[in-house]
Design a protein around this motif. Structure first.
Motif, PDB file in Angstrom:
ATOM      1  N   GLY A   1     -22.478 -15.283  16.775  1.00 22.03           N
ATOM      2  CA  GLY A   1     -23.511 -15.399  17.693  1.00 22.03           C
ATOM      3  C   GLY A   1     -24.460 -16.729  17.178  1.00 22.03           C
ATOM      4  O   GLY A   1     -25.410 -16.876  17.846  1.00 22.03           O
ATOM      5  N   ASP A   2     -23.675 -17.546  16.596  1.00 19.45           N
ATOM      6  CA  ASP A   2     -24.392 -18.701  15.945  1.00 19.45           C
ATOM      7  C   ASP A   2     -23.959 -19.876  16.584  1.00 19.45           C
ATOM      8  O   ASP A   2     -23.624 -21.120  15.803  1.00 19.45           O
ATOM      9  N   ALA A   3     -23.618 -19.831  17.971  1.00 26.56           N
ATOM     10  CA  ALA A   3     -22.743 -20.975  18.629  1.00 26.56           C
ATOM     11  C   ALA A   3     -23.720 -22.350  18.540  1.00 26.56           C
ATOM     12  O   ALA A   3     -23.161 -23.458  18.096  1.00 26.56           O
ATOM     13  N   ALA A   4     -25.264 -22.419  18.587  1.00 23.53           N
ATOM     14  CA  ALA A   4     -25.855 -23.856  18.442  1.00 23.53           C
ATOM     15  C   ALA A   4     -25.542 -24.246  17.094  1.00 23.53           C
ATOM     16  O   ALA A   4     -25.337 -25.423  16.905  1.00 23.53           O
ATOM     17  N   ALA A   5     -25.840 -23.576  16.076  1.00 20.06           N
ATOM     18  CA  ALA A   5     -25.534 -24.023  14.639  1.00 20.06           C
ATOM     19  C   ALA A   5     -24.393 -24.250  14.573  1.00 20.06           C
ATOM     20  O   ALA A   5     -23.839 -25.360  13.748  1.00 20.06           O
ATOM     21  N   GLY A   6     -23.157 -23.547  15.234  1.00 24.60           N
ATOM     22  CA  GLY A   6     -21.737 -24.110  14.926  1.00 24.60           C
ATOM     23  C   GLY A   6     -21.521 -25.310  15.456  1.00 24.60           C
ATOM     24  O   GLY A   6     -20.650 -26.112  15.160  1.00 24.60           O
ATOM     25  N   LEU A   7     -22.030 -25.657  16.865  1.00 20.74           N
ATOM     26  CA  LEU A   7     -21.949 -26.927  17.490  1.00 20.74           C
ATOM     27  C   LEU A   7     -22.446 -28.106  16.621  1.00 20.74           C
ATOM     28  O   LEU A   7     -21.765 -29.160  16.280  1.00 20.74           O
ATOM     29  N   ALA A   8     -23.656 -27.955  15.831  1.00 21.00           N
ATOM     30  CA  ALA A   8     -24.259 -28.715  15.016  1.00 21.00           C
ATOM     31  C   ALA A   8     -23.311 -29.288  13.800  1.00 21.00           C
ATOM     32  O   ALA A   8     -23.195 -30.165  13.303  1.00 21.00           O
ATOM     33  N   GLU A   9     -22.932 -28.139  13.237  1.00 32.78           N
ATOM     34  CA  GLU A   9     -21.980 -27.939  11.978  1.00 32.78           C
ATOM     35  C   GLU A   9     -20.551 -28.764  12.358  1.00 32.78           C
ATOM     36  O   GLU A   9     -20.228 -29.766  11.666  1.00 32.78           O
ATOM     37  N   LEU A  10     -20.066 -28.678  13.503  1.00 28.64           N
ATOM     38  CA  LEU A  10     -18.949 -29.128  13.975  1.00 28.64           C
ATOM     39  C   LEU A  10     -18.837 -30.735  14.261  1.00 28.64           C
ATOM     40  O   LEU A  10     -18.135 -31.548  13.689  1.00 28.64           O
ATOM     41  N   THR A  11     -20.050 -30.942  14.834  1.00 36.27           N
ATOM     42  CA  THR A  11     -20.167 -32.440  15.208  1.00 36.27           C
ATOM     43  C   THR A  11     -20.571 -33.302  13.983  1.00 36.27           C
ATOM     44  O   THR A  11     -20.066 -34.199  13.785  1.00 36.27           O
ATOM     45  N   ALA A  12     -21.192 -32.478  12.868  1.00 34.58           N
ATOM     46  CA  ALA A  12     -21.820 -33.308  11.674  1.00 34.58           C
ATOM     47  C   ALA A  12     -20.518 -33.409  10.926  1.00 34.58           C
ATOM     48  O   ALA A  12     -20.178 -34.603  10.205  1.00 34.58           O
TER      49      ALA A  12
ATOM     50  N   LEU B   1     -19.515 -22.739  25.862  1.00 30.71           N
ATOM     51  CA  LEU B   1     -19.451 -21.895  26.820  1.00 30.71           C
ATOM     52  C   LEU B   1     -20.557 -20.694  26.208  1.00 30.71           C
ATOM     53  O   LEU B   1     -21.349 -20.150  27.038  1.00 30.71           O
ATOM     54  N   ALA B   2     -20.484 -20.547  24.783  1.00 32.13           N
ATOM     55  CA  ALA B   2     -21.551 -19.515  24.390  1.00 32.13           C
ATOM     56  C   ALA B   2     -23.000 -20.102  24.386  1.00 32.13           C
ATOM     57  O   ALA B   2     -23.861 -18.979  24.613  1.00 32.13           O
TER      58      ALA B   2
ATOM     59  N   MET C   1     -14.254 -12.918  23.472  1.00 34.74           N
ATOM     60  CA  MET C   1     -14.293 -13.950  24.338  1.00 34.74           C
ATOM     61  C   MET C   1     -14.367 -13.514  25.861  1.00 34.74           C
ATOM     62  O   MET C   1     -14.393 -14.381  26.646  1.00 34.74           O
ATOM     63  N   LEU C   2     -14.967 -12.228  26.299  1.00 33.50           N
ATOM     64  CA  LEU C   2     -15.549 -11.950  27.232  1.00 33.50           C
ATOM     65  C   LEU C   2     -17.002 -11.471  27.153  1.00 33.50           C
ATOM     66  O   LEU C   2     -17.480 -11.150  26.274  1.00 33.50           O
TER      67      LEU C   2
ATOM     68  N   LEU D   1     -20.798 -13.872  24.162  1.00 32.35           N
ATOM     69  CA  LEU D   1     -21.105 -14.681  25.476  1.00 32.35           C
ATOM     70  C   LEU D   1     -22.184 -13.923  26.481  1.00 32.35           C
ATOM     71  O   LEU D   1     -21.756 -12.466  26.546  1.00 32.35           O
ATOM     72  N   LYS D   2     -22.990 -14.371  26.962  1.00 28.00           N
ATOM     73  CA  LYS D   2     -24.362 -13.652  27.754  1.00 28.00           C
ATOM     74  C   LYS D   2     -24.094 -13.804  29.322  1.00 28.00           C
ATOM     75  O   LYS D   2     -25.096 -13.108  29.794  1.00 28.00           O
ATOM     76  N   PHE D   3     -23.274 -14.421  29.820  1.00 29.06           N
ATOM     77  CA  PHE D   3     -23.288 -15.058  31.257  1.00 29.06           C
ATOM     78  C   PHE D   3     -22.979 -13.673  31.879  1.00 29.06           C
ATOM     79  O   PHE D   3     -22.062 -12.917  31.775  1.00 29.06           O
ATOM     80  N   ASP D   4     -23.310 -13.630  33.450  1.00 32.80           N
ATOM     81  CA  ASP D   4     -22.944 -12.571  34.388  1.00 32.80           C
ATOM     82  C   ASP D   4     -21.834 -13.482  35.249  1.00 32.80           C
ATOM     83  O   ASP D   4     -22.166 -14.450  35.604  1.00 32.80           O
TER      84      ASP D   4
END
Length: 825
Positions: free
Chosen positions: A594-605, A632-633, A730-731, A756-759
């Protein structure tokens, strides 16, 4: 009893002193040092009694007095000692230093005392064989025999002796010092004493000069005397070999000589030691004697005979001698045309385990010789890139030179030589990390290997295990995971411990990536139940095991802990050849935690820091797919869709596109994508399960409850068979709740997490409405858009009203914004 048998100056006495200072504090210790004057039995016993009376005065004093008064004969001393020592309650240790200086008769009497006194322990130092080694094994009494090879410093001990720490510079310095002194205890200590205060840089410079010169001077003190010139020549030939087998000994002497009898004579004179490895007898000279003879060899043998000796040693010792020692024999003997095949057969030891030692040996070779052919150049290139992910300019230059020479062999001969050329081409592409070429090259080599093995009546498959492990790793780096699994059965009988660990580590990751968690766990258990050498768990060979273990731990519900362990234990990414797999795994763990934002920053760096590192097209796509999952997350559907544009139609690409379409409410498009995954034969277990779950969700939204329930049941059965719960994550949470309500409680399997939290809000746009929506993003007016689409203005307005209603937009600009946010484009 412990017997230390080694040449003078090998460090026997200092080693025993160290032992006794560390242990046996409750024992009564008597140190008896013999000299040449103690050869007569009467004088030897007088020395023993005088030493013993100092520590055991009450017990031994009457015997000493009687002996000094010549009332007791030397032959009576053993029985009198046994009588007085038999009931000694305190454990006793006698150190018999330089026992070889006494007579056999005296040694036999000492043996009887040892056998008659259970509380007595003996530590013997000697240069030659003694009665003890011959009699004790026959008598069934335990004895530890330590030779000069065991007394030599190990690399760890050499590093400790140097005292400069354990960085790369110190390790290389220790390796050079070990080579200069053969690890000899005294020689190493004397060498270090010369530059202890100089620092590593100065010490490094001195090794090629003063230290080696000093060691050679020291070695000449131990040059044996020989009865005949034939003996001297044979001894010099033996010194050029890492060790001597009976077969090699016979090849080095004319048939009329009994070569092994001469070897046994050498052992009895203290020149070296015969050991048995398996069922093969092997002789090895003591370190300083060997060094002395090697310096004599050019004068005694001449270059031609030295070349012959090394060629024979290289030919006859493979499989018994230390491979690094044989590698050096090949280099010293100018056997350049045999180096690559030997290196390939012994790759695990030479390149994976002892890279630094081999590099040190190759670095002594001139550039002219390196570039004379292709074999040395390619071997050097492989060694240079073994612990780095990005090849250096030097390794690329060497590899290009090798390839240029290989290309000249347009019509290679058949058989083993042809196979070596095929292996060399594959190796070049591995060295330069040309993954697009490495795939075809490894396939060609495997095809050539199968053809070659089919022609061999009694071929030894173990010769190819090291190479097959490299083909497996190459398949993984190229993204051919089915190819990895196809090679694995050929390695099932490999007994090499380091290769088995590496193989199981790779397979644990591949199976975990594919979603076969139960199989991955079996490979992890194989590793956990095996002996792992010191440092293995933090080495680059363990990365597959770490990644596989992290995914299995995440599947058990601990993705955050799995990520923490990877961060703590992984080697530096610049050293890890399959760094893309590391980035993918860490990003997936962030997603599951559930750390998607941190994951994006880490992957980018981390991707930016490795932007110019080689990566295969397949792994580049996998990183874009996992980035899309993270987008997506965090709810950025437009970025998620952008990441997968212009990628292949692989199953994971279609699944993330389907998930984005589901989040956008475009059920029709999502269903089309999921259906194509169902028919994709290359889909992994995890991808097949995810497709089933998405189909169930979509069918439920379309009102097909029975079909939705059936697909959900199929997915749960598949999850149970594979042990993989991660596809459920993934759901979105709301859809997981919907599925849970469809199934009986006994069928439901809890997901790892619900990141994933979208409806899902279905938006069903027609094809024409999609065309109109795309045009709305342009600055053109409605009349221009109608003309572009070949429709009337009234028809266009009808489409717009329908689009606004479905998206919940009030005007053109809001429709574009909402469509962008929901990824409808």
């Amino acid at each position: 009893m412990c017997v230390l048998k080694a040449e003078g100056g090998a460090g026997k006495t200092s080693l025993v002193s160290h032992w006794l200072s560390q242990r046996h504090s409750d024992s009564e210790i008597s140190w008896i040092s013999f000299s040449e004057s103690d050869y007569e039995i009467a004088l030897a016993w007088r020395k023993v009694l005088r030493v013993l009376v100092a520590s055991l005065s009450e017990t031994i004093a009457p015997v000493v007095a009687g002996y000094e008064a010549k009332l007791i004969d030397p032959t009576e001393v053993p029985s009198l000692l046994i009588t007085r020592l038999l009931f000694q309650s305190t454990p006793m240790i006698w150190v018999l230093d330089d026992l070889h200086l006494t007579s056999q008769e005296f040694q036999t009497q000492l043996l009887s005392v040892f056998q008659g006194c259970p509380s007595l322990q003996l530590i013997v130092t000697t240069r030659n064989s003694t009665v003890f080694e011959q009699a004790l094994p026959v008598g069934g009494i335990g004895m530890t025999l330590i030779g000069s090879d065991e007394l030599a410093f190990t690399m760890d001990e050499m590093l400790t002796l140097l005292g400069y720490g354990r960085n790369a510079e110190s390790i290389e310095l220790a390796d050079r010092l070990h080579r200069a002194t053969n690890g000899h205890v005294l020689a190493s200590r004397l060498a270090v004493a010369k530059f202890r205060d100089a620092g590593p840089a100065a010490a490094y410079r001195m090794l090629d000069g003063r230290v080696q010169e000093h060691t050679r001077a020291l070695a000449t003190q131990y040059l044996p005397e020989f009865v005949t010139e034939q003996e001297r020549q044979f001894a010099c030939a033996v010194a050029l070999c890492p060790e001597l087998s009976i077969e090699l000994a016979e090849a080095l002497l004319p048939k009329k000589f009994d070569s092994w009898a001469l070897v046994r004579d050498f052992e009895s004179r203290g020149f070296g030691r015969i050991t048995v490895r398996g069922s093969v007898e092997l002789f090895q000279l003591h370190a300083l004697i060997r060094a002395a003879l090697v310096s004599e060899a050019p004068k005694v043998l001449g270059s031609r005979d030295m070349q012959y000796v090394r060629a024979k040693a290289f030919e006859l010792l493979e499989g018994t001698a230390d491979p690094v020692a044989l590698f050096r024999v090949a280099l010293d003997g100018d056997l350049d045309d045999k180096v690559f095949a030997f290196f390939a057969r012994n790759f695990s030891e030479l390149s994976l385990v002892r890279t630094r030692e081999c590099l040190t040996a190759v670095e002594q070779i001139s550039n002219e010789r390196l570039y004379r052919g292709w074999q040395l150049a390619l071997v050097y290139a492989v060694l240079l890139v073994e612990d780095i992910a990005k090849p250096s300019a030097r390794s690329r230059s060497l590899a290009r030179h090798a390839m240029k020479n290989l290309d000249r062999a347009a019509q290679p001969p058949q058989g083993a030589e042809s196979l070596m050329l095929s292996l060399a081409r594959f190796t070049v592409s591995r060295v330069v990390r040309d993954w697009e070429q490495a795939g075809p090259n490894v396939d060609q080599f495997l095809e050539d290997l199968r053809a070659f093995q089919a022609t061999q009546q009694e071929g030894d498959p173990t010769l190819w295990f090291a190479v097959l492990l490299q083909t497996m790793l190459t398949k993984l780096l190229c993204g051919d995971l089915p190819g990895v699994l196809a090679i694995a059965p050929q390695l099932a009988t490999d007994s090499h411990p380091a290769r088995r660990l590496h193989t199981h580590g790779q397979l644990s990751f591949v199976h975990a990536y594919r979603g076969d968690i139960l199989i991955a766990s079996r490979h992890l258990r194989e590793i956990s139940s095996s002996f792992t050498p010191a440092g293995w768990e933090s080495s680059i060979r363990s990365v597959g095991w770490q990644l596989g273990g992290a995914l299995v731990l995440a599947n058990a519900g601990q993705p955050g802990e799995a990520h923490r362990q990877l961060e703590m234990n992984l080697p530096e990414l610049a050293r890890v050849e399959y760094w893309p797999a590391v980035l993918w795994t860490k990003a997936r763990l962030r997603f599951l935690a559930g750390d998607a934002a941190a994951g994006l920053a880490e992957l980018t760096a981390e991707s930016r820091s490795l932007v110019d590192y080689p990566i295969s097209p397949w792994w580049r796509e996998r990183l874009r797919v996992v980035r899309a999952e993270l987008f997506l997350a965090v709810g950025d559907l437009a970025s998620a869709r952008f990441e997968t544009q212009q990628l292949s139609k692989s199953a994971d690409v279609q699944l993330i596109d389907a998930s984005v379409s589901l989040a956008s409410g475009d059920l029709e498009h999502a269903f089309q994508l999921v259906t194509s995954v169902r028919t994709n034969r290359d889909a992994t277990t995890a991808e097949a399960v995810q497709a089933l779950l998405l189909r169930s969700v979509i069918k439920a939204h379309l009102g097909h409850e029975n079909t939705a329930r059936q697909r959900a049941n199929e997915a749960m059965h598949a999850i149970g068979r594979s042990g993989n719960r991660m596809p459920l994550s993934m759901l979105p949470f709301s859809e997981l709740q919907r599925l849970r309500a469809m199934l009986p409680a006994t069928a439901w399997i809890e997901p790892v997490s619900s990141p994933l939290k979208f409806d899902v809000s279905p938006v069903s746009l027609t094809v024409r409405e999609r065309d109109v929506l795309k045009q709305l993003a342009s600055p053109r007016g409605l009349d221009a858009i109608a003309a572009e689409l070949y429709v009337s203005s009234n028809t266009l307005k009808t489409h717009l009203r329908s689009i606004y209603r479905k998206l919940g937009a009030a005007d053109r600009h809001e429709a574009v914004r909402l469509a962008t946010e929901r990824g409808v484009y």
